[in-house]
Every structure is written in C-alpha cells, then in structure tokens.
Design a protein around this motif. Structure first.
Motif, short mmCIF file in Angstrom:
data_model
loop_
_atom_site.label_atom_id
_atom_site.label_comp_id
_atom_site.label_asym_id
_atom_site.label_seq_id
_atom_site.Cartn_x
_atom_site.Cartn_y
_atom_site.Cartn_z
N GLU A 85 -22.77 -54.66 -9.89
CA GLU A 85 -23.72 -53.97 -9.00
C GLU A 85 -24.29 -52.73 -9.69
OE1 GLU A 85 -24.11 -52.95 -4.26
OE2 GLU A 85 -22.13 -53.29 -5.14
N PRO A 86 -25.16 -52.94 -10.67
CA PRO A 86 -25.71 -51.79 -11.42
C PRO A 86 -26.60 -50.89 -10.58
CG PRO A 86 -26.83 -53.83 -12.04
CD PRO A 86 -25.66 -54.22 -11.19
N LYS A 87 -27.12 -51.38 -9.46
CA LYS A 87 -28.01 -50.58 -8.61
C LYS A 87 -27.27 -49.96 -7.43
CE LYS A 87 -31.55 -51.78 -11.11
NZ LYS A 87 -32.17 -50.79 -12.03
N LEU A 88 -25.97 -49.82 -7.53
CA LEU A 88 -25.17 -49.31 -6.41
C LEU A 88 -25.63 -47.93 -5.96
CD1 LEU A 88 -21.44 -49.49 -5.74
CD2 LEU A 88 -22.37 -47.23 -6.14
N GLU A 89 -25.88 -47.03 -6.90
CA GLU A 89 -26.28 -45.67 -6.54
C GLU A 89 -27.63 -45.67 -5.82
OE1 GLU A 89 -26.16 -43.14 -9.93
OE2 GLU A 89 -23.99 -43.31 -10.18
N ALA A 90 -28.56 -46.50 -6.28
CA ALA A 90 -29.87 -46.59 -5.62
C ALA A 90 -29.72 -47.17 -4.22
CB ALA A 90 -30.81 -47.46 -6.45
N ARG A 91 -28.82 -48.12 -4.06
CA ARG A 91 -28.57 -48.71 -2.73
C ARG A 91 -27.98 -47.67 -1.79
NH1 ARG A 91 -24.21 -51.03 -0.47
NH2 ARG A 91 -23.05 -51.16 -2.42
N HIS A 92 -27.02 -46.89 -2.30
CA HIS A 92 -26.43 -45.84 -1.46
C HIS A 92 -27.49 -44.81 -1.05
CE1 HIS A 92 -21.97 -46.45 -2.81
NE2 HIS A 92 -22.45 -47.47 -2.13
N ALA A 93 -28.35 -44.43 -2.00
CA ALA A 93 -29.40 -43.44 -1.71
C ALA A 93 -30.37 -43.98 -0.67
CB ALA A 93 -30.12 -43.06 -2.99
N ALA A 94 -30.76 -45.27 -0.83
CA ALA A 94 -31.68 -45.87 0.13
C ALA A 94 -31.05 -45.96 1.52
CB ALA A 94 -32.08 -47.27 -0.36
N GLY A 95 -29.77 -46.30 1.57
CA GLY A 95 -29.07 -46.37 2.85
C GLY A 95 -29.00 -45.02 3.54
N MET A 96 -28.72 -43.98 2.76
CA MET A 96 -28.65 -42.64 3.33
C MET A 96 -30.02 -42.19 3.85
SD MET A 96 -26.82 -40.21 4.29
CE MET A 96 -25.34 -40.99 3.60
N ALA A 97 -31.08 -42.50 3.08
CA ALA A 97 -32.43 -42.15 3.51
C ALA A 97 -32.78 -42.88 4.81
CB ALA A 97 -33.44 -42.50 2.42
N ALA A 98 -32.36 -44.15 4.92
CA ALA A 98 -32.63 -44.91 6.14
C ALA A 98 -31.92 -44.31 7.34
CB ALA A 98 -32.22 -46.37 5.93
N VAL A 99 -30.66 -43.89 7.14
CA VAL A 99 -29.90 -43.29 8.24
C VAL A 99 -30.56 -41.98 8.70
CG1 VAL A 99 -27.71 -42.19 8.85
CG2 VAL A 99 -27.71 -44.36 7.61
N ILE A 100 -30.97 -41.15 7.74
CA ILE A 100 -31.63 -39.90 8.07
C ILE A 100 -32.94 -40.15 8.82
CG2 ILE A 100 -32.76 -37.85 7.09
CD1 ILE A 100 -30.68 -37.94 4.85
N PHE A 101 -33.71 -41.14 8.35
CA PHE A 101 -34.97 -41.49 9.03
C PHE A 101 -34.71 -41.92 10.47
CE2 PHE A 101 -37.73 -44.98 10.37
CZ PHE A 101 -38.96 -44.33 10.41
N LEU A 102 -33.70 -42.76 10.67
CA LEU A 102 -33.40 -43.24 12.03
C LEU A 102 -32.98 -42.10 12.94
CD1 LEU A 102 -31.57 -46.59 11.22
CD2 LEU A 102 -33.85 -46.31 12.18
N LEU A 103 -32.21 -41.14 12.39
CA LEU A 103 -31.80 -40.00 13.20
C LEU A 103 -33.01 -39.16 13.63
CD1 LEU A 103 -28.58 -38.84 11.29
CD2 LEU A 103 -28.71 -39.96 13.53
N ILE A 104 -33.91 -38.91 12.67
CA ILE A 104 -35.12 -38.15 12.99
C ILE A 104 -35.99 -38.92 13.99
CG2 ILE A 104 -37.28 -37.24 12.02
CD1 ILE A 104 -35.76 -36.69 9.43
N PHE A 105 -36.11 -40.23 13.78
CA PHE A 105 -36.90 -41.07 14.69
C PHE A 105 -36.33 -41.03 16.11
CE2 PHE A 105 -37.79 -45.19 16.70
CZ PHE A 105 -39.18 -45.18 16.66
N CYS A 106 -35.00 -41.12 16.22
CA CYS A 106 -34.37 -41.07 17.54
C CYS A 106 -34.63 -39.72 18.22
CB CYS A 106 -32.87 -41.32 17.42
SG CYS A 106 -32.45 -43.03 17.00
N PHE A 107 -34.56 -38.64 17.45
CA PHE A 107 -34.80 -37.31 18.01
C PHE A 107 -36.25 -37.20 18.50
CE2 PHE A 107 -36.27 -32.92 17.43
CZ PHE A 107 -35.39 -32.26 18.28
N LEU A 108 -37.21 -37.70 17.69
CA LEU A 108 -38.63 -37.64 18.10
C LEU A 108 -38.88 -38.50 19.32
CD1 LEU A 108 -40.37 -37.79 14.58
CD2 LEU A 108 -40.11 -35.79 16.07
N THR A 109 -38.23 -39.67 19.36
CA THR A 109 -38.39 -40.55 20.52
C THR A 109 -37.87 -39.88 21.78
OG1 THR A 109 -38.15 -42.49 19.09
CG2 THR A 109 -37.84 -42.82 21.44
#
Length: 280
Positions: free
Chosen positions: A243-267
C-alpha cells in the motif's frame, strides 16, 4: 387425500431433519471432537507496532530504507516484488540519482531480446523497470527451492490473515518442535525439507529461517541489526509495497471527515435559519 399425503411427506421430512440434528448434537456432547495437532500448537501472530498503523499512521522512511536493504540482501534471492518499480523507491526517500544507481547495480538484470540476433538477452535495469524476478519462471523457482514456489511479496501483507504481524511472526518464529507434540501426537513429524514454525498454519514451512543471526545485514544508518529489528524493518517495507499510497489515503480520509463535519454544521445552521420564525 392429496393434501393429507403432502402433509404426511412434509412431516416425515421435518422429522428426519430433527432426528439428524438431535443425533449430531448428542454425538458432539458424548464424544466432543478432539483438537488436531495444528489447532493445539498453532500460535496466533505476535503483536507488532509500526509507524503506519492506525488512521493517522505515516511511514517511517528511514525504517523503510532499512527494510529495503534487508529485502535486497536477504529476500530478493528467492522472492520477487513484481508490482514495484525502481522509481517507486522515491516514495521512501531515495532521490532520482540514488534510484538510478540502485537500478543500475541490481544483481539481476532486466530480461530482453537482442535486436540483432532475436535471442533472449539481458540489459541493465532502468528506474522505469519493475524489479526483475529472481527466477525465469515457476519451474526454475521450484527446481531451486525443493519444489516449493516462493510467493511474490508485493501484496503478501494483504494476502495473509494477520497481515504485518503474521509476516513478522513467521520470520522470527522458527524454533524446535514443542516436546509435548511427540507425547500427544506421536505420528506428527516435520518432513525433510520443511522447518518447524508454530506461526505457520501447518506448523511446518518450506522456507528455512532466512534472517537467522544478529548483524546479518549491516545497516547504513547505524541501527543495531538484531534479528527482531531486521524482521520488523523488512515487514514495514512489505507493508509499503502492498500500500504505497497509504499516507495519501489517510490524508484524503481526514479531509473527507472534516468536510462532512463542516457540511453538517452548515446544514444545521441553514435549518435553524429557515425555521427560526416558525412557532412549534
């Protein structure tokens, strides 16, 4: 009349099933199954902690480079990493010049065809080449390994239950057979050409202990090369090959979680704004 016979046949079928079920349960109670030698003496993988573990895990490039050194000096003689190219080593901290030197100096050259004669030939490896296989084909690999086929290690961490912990346990788990085995299972024996390892499902593995002494590999960074250290480092390297892209996957997952939290707050804010004047 037809309905009666249909009911009778159905009742008979259900009765037969119940009888079989009761007989099976009764047999298990009166004569419980005895564990086999592999079930009794097989060990679960030892816990292993790596920098890449967990949702915030990141690779330790220094450790990965040590692991690559172990692979190069110990494992590459038998095991391939087909899915890895020399240029991929830039992902663990090597620069382009170092990658080019590693490819050029690799012991096994790249198979090719001589354009002048049309015959099979070899050439120096390029950074764009995959790591060459140690054997020409599976037949040659079996012939050199007592008819055992060394598996490709590119995805071995993903392909084995237990993952990295299993690989590390196999590498460090060679020992003499437990004396209790001979007492309880006199018919059990480690066949010629196999080696006892309680972490392997069958207890006997074709691969001899390859990392077998401290100092077997002299680390460039000065780390003390114990058996456990070398086994841990090469395991970490194999986690990266899988899994050479593990760090990129973790970063993308964290960005997605942060986006969902902001989206929930705006909603929630939009909901409160739209319905603020509505009486309940």
């Amino acid at each position: 009349m037809v309905r009666f016979f249909s009911w009778l046949v159905g009742a008979g079928f259900v009765g037969a099933l119940l009888f079989a079920l009761v007989s099976s349960i009764s047999g298990l109670i009166t004569e419980p199954p005895q564990p086999t030698v592999t079930e009794e003496f097989h060990k679960e993988p030892k816990p292993l902690s790596l920098a890449s573990d967990g949702p915030f895990g990141k690779y330790d490039n220094q450790q990965l480079q040590r692991g690559f050194q172990v692979y190069k000096e110990v494992c590459a003689a038998c095991h391939s990493i087909d899915l890895v190219h020399f240029r991929d080593l830039e992902g663990i901290g090597y620069n382009k010049a170092e990658v080019k030197a590693i490819a050029d100096q690799w012991v096994i050259e790249q198979p090719t065809i001589n354009p002048d004669t049309g015959e099979a030939s070899t050439r120096k490896n390029l950074p764009s080449d995959p790591f060459p296989r140690p054997f020409a084909n599976d037949v040659a690999a079996r012939a050199a390994n007592n008819n055992a086929l060394p598996p490709d290690l590119s995805l071995i961490v993903k392909a084995r239950e237990g993952g990295a912990a299993y690989i590390h346990s196999i590498l460090t788990g060679y020992e003499k057979p437990d004396p209790e085995i001979a007492k309880k299972y006199p018919d059990f024996e480690v066949l010629e050409g196999l080696h006892y390892n309680p972490y392997f499902p069958s207890l006997a593995i074709a691969m001899a202990q390859q990392i077998n002494s401290d100092g077997q590999v002299q680390y460039v960074d000065g780390t003390k090369p114990t058996i456990d250290q070398m086994s841990t480092d090469v395991t970490a390297f194999l986690v990266w090959t899988a899994e050479p892209k593990l760090e990129a996957r973790h970063a993308a997952g964290m960005a997605a979680v942060i986006f969902l939290l902001i989206f929930c707050f705006l909603t929630w804010g939009a909901y409160k704004n739209v319905w603020r004047n509505v009486e309940h």
